[in-house]
Design an enzyme around this catalytic site. Sequence first.
Site, PDB file in Angstrom:
ATOM      1  N   SER A   1     -21.083   5.292  12.544  1.00  0.00           N
ATOM      2  CA  SER A   1     -20.008   4.217  13.490  1.00  0.00           C
ATOM      3  C   SER A   1     -18.615   5.054  13.324  1.00  0.00           C
ATOM      4  CB  SER A   1     -19.385   3.040  11.695  1.00  0.00           C
ATOM      5  OG  SER A   1     -19.063   2.574  12.173  1.00  0.00           O
TER       6      SER A   1
ATOM      7  N   ASN B   1      -9.052  -4.288   5.132  1.00  0.00           N
ATOM      8  CA  ASN B   1     -10.402  -3.928   6.894  1.00  0.00           C
ATOM      9  C   ASN B   1     -10.367  -5.468   6.562  1.00  0.00           C
ATOM     10  OD1 ASN B   1     -11.758  -4.026   8.553  1.00  0.00           O
ATOM     11  ND2 ASN B   1     -13.532  -2.820   8.144  1.00  0.00           N
TER      12      ASN B   1
ATOM     13  N   LYS C   1      -7.346   8.724  13.634  1.00  0.00           N
ATOM     14  CA  LYS C   1      -8.168   8.942  14.477  1.00  0.00           C
ATOM     15  C   LYS C   1      -8.401   8.693  16.360  1.00  0.00           C
ATOM     16  CE  LYS C   1     -11.257  10.384  10.574  1.00  0.00           C
ATOM     17  NZ  LYS C   1     -12.814  10.511  10.569  1.00  0.00           N
TER      18      LYS C   1
ATOM     19  N   CYS D   1     -16.865  -6.653  14.539  1.00  0.00           N
ATOM     20  CA  CYS D   1     -15.361  -6.836  14.656  1.00  0.00           C
ATOM     21  C   CYS D   1     -14.524  -7.237  16.260  1.00  0.00           C
ATOM     22  CB  CYS D   1     -13.755  -5.276  14.502  1.00  0.00           C
ATOM     23  SG  CYS D   1     -14.683  -5.044  12.324  1.00  0.00           S
TER      24      CYS D   1
ATOM     25  N   GLU E   1     -17.491 -12.495  11.761  1.00  0.00           N
ATOM     26  CA  GLU E   1     -18.288 -12.024  11.772  1.00  0.00           C
ATOM     27  C   GLU E   1     -19.162 -12.534  10.184  1.00  0.00           C
ATOM     28  OE1 GLU E   1     -19.270  -7.520   9.820  1.00  0.00           O
ATOM     29  OE2 GLU E   1     -17.394  -7.513  11.834  1.00  0.00           O
TER      30      GLU E   1
ATOM     31  N   HIS F   1      -8.121  -1.307  16.038  1.00  0.00           N
ATOM     32  CA  HIS F   1      -8.926  -1.565  15.095  1.00  0.00           C
ATOM     33  C   HIS F   1      -8.674  -0.728  13.876  1.00  0.00           C
ATOM     34  CE1 HIS F   1     -11.799  -3.348  12.766  1.00  0.00           C
ATOM     35  NE2 HIS F   1     -12.448  -2.180  13.522  1.00  0.00           N
TER      36      HIS F   1
ATOM     37  N   LYS G   1      -7.462   5.564   8.670  1.00  0.00           N
ATOM     38  CA  LYS G   1      -7.926   6.471   9.132  1.00  0.00           C
ATOM     39  C   LYS G   1      -8.065   6.532  10.157  1.00  0.00           C
ATOM     40  CE  LYS G   1      -7.323  11.343   8.010  1.00  0.00           C
ATOM     41  NZ  LYS G   1      -8.113  11.758   6.786  1.00  0.00           N
TER      42      LYS G   1
ATOM     43  N   SER H   1     -19.186  -2.179  15.210  1.00  0.00           N
ATOM     44  CA  SER H   1     -20.061  -2.366  15.684  1.00  0.00           C
ATOM     45  C   SER H   1     -21.122  -3.314  16.587  1.00  0.00           C
ATOM     46  CB  SER H   1     -20.234  -1.805  14.393  1.00  0.00           C
ATOM     47  OG  SER H   1     -19.215  -0.947  13.998  1.00  0.00           O
TER      48      SER H   1
END
Length: 485
Positions: free
Chosen positions: A224, A363, A293, A133, A99, A284, A289, A397
């Site tokens: 997001s 990232n 999750k 991504c 991207e 991904h 963190k 996204s």
Amino acid sequence: MTIPIVSTHVANIDIPRPKDVGVLAMEVYFPRRCISEAELEEFDGVSKGKYTIGLGQEYMAWPDDREDINSFALNAVAGLLEKYNIDPKSIGRIDVGTETIIDKSKSVKTHLMDLFAEAGNFDIEGIDSKNACYGSTAALFNAINWIESTSWDGRNAIVVAGDIAVYAEGAARPAGGAGACAILLGPNAPIVFEPIHGTHMSNTYDFYKPNLSSEYPEVDGPVSVVTYIAALDEAYSRFREKTARQLKLAQINGYSNGHVHSGDKPADPKAAFSLQDVDYALFHSPYGKQAVKGHARMLFNDFRSAPNAPQFADIPNPEAFLAASQKESLSDKNVEKTFIAASKKSFAQKTDPGMACSKRLGNMYTGSLYGCLASLVANVEPAQLRDSRVSMFAFGSGCAASFFTFRVKGDTSEIKEKMDLMNRLAAMKVVPCQEFVDALALREKNHNAVSYTPEGSIDNIWPGAFYLDSVDSKYRRKYVKAPLA
């Protein structure tokens, strides 16, 4: 690393179809410098733990204006070809997922063709894929589908996944990073992708880049995070439903996931697959963190499908979690907290072995998930990794997401040895945070510049690596290699 080049369209002859299509080799490229997120907390004057605990980040890589997505991709693919002694003529397809856009027309893939010109190989299919991504996973699926199609000409494919993630000053800047992966795909691979994909796509504005005069995105952080979790719910559900249908079609009597057996089928057919069915689970990881999750949310979905399973015996007040709707659960911090705690041991065993790139590089956008794959191969001994099953969750996204799996059917020793990933990550220079700030200011100053020579020092480029030498009056970019010594 090559296979015989054969025609798949010979009259009256049955050509064997490729089997066990997957990863034959991997390479990861990343900048030479990184900063400590703990030092960045102090530098930015924020509370201790805001980046290291709140985001789960340890370090972050970044380049100055001497590197761009083209040089990243050139280095990843050149490293792949050189380290594994791959014949350039054996490549029939290259798909790029990124991207990081520096040209609205010309693809990154066309720059990679310079690596194949000397061998005279200009017959290479594939092009760039873009959606935040997720572009790398679209590229992966395209390459696998080509090899498994009747259009396949017997050659291997390369998938490139990479980005430079930079943000304007503010809360999002510590969640940046940089890196690129190159993956050689072909038949008879040690790492074999399975055919079922669970996919979810929808129209969201959680992260996007409408301003083409800037590298920086528009980001709605809270939206997001919810979009990621909601997409995981949907993609994982579709994968599990398809798995259940496959089991039914195969006339398998009962389920094979170790906690549901013949005669004890649950009401929810999605329980045909759960976190217990994989040895490792990769996500991904825009920051550490988020992977925590994601892992917890996968367990929550398993709980919703089979709440009476033994592993959920200690979940407090389970009726409340079951009574809430899926939409309500997305913003329920008690759900998140409970299942992060319940999945802590599982995360350490199944996900953390794949987090080395995320911890060191930050990232990588499209490269993030495949950096996790490279990290897993680098961190787990080949004998232990062999015969394991691994899940992957890809997310971009905007939004696009897929859940899929692979099996390790062969020896990954060569990939582990030739990537030498852990030693190379350790060899990065951890520099003062001011260098990071100065480098991003330099990128911002020279973004879209014409008739210019980048100002960044060649000393910050790995020896022998491609870098941006100049941009001429027609915006044509020239790349050269740094000296070896």
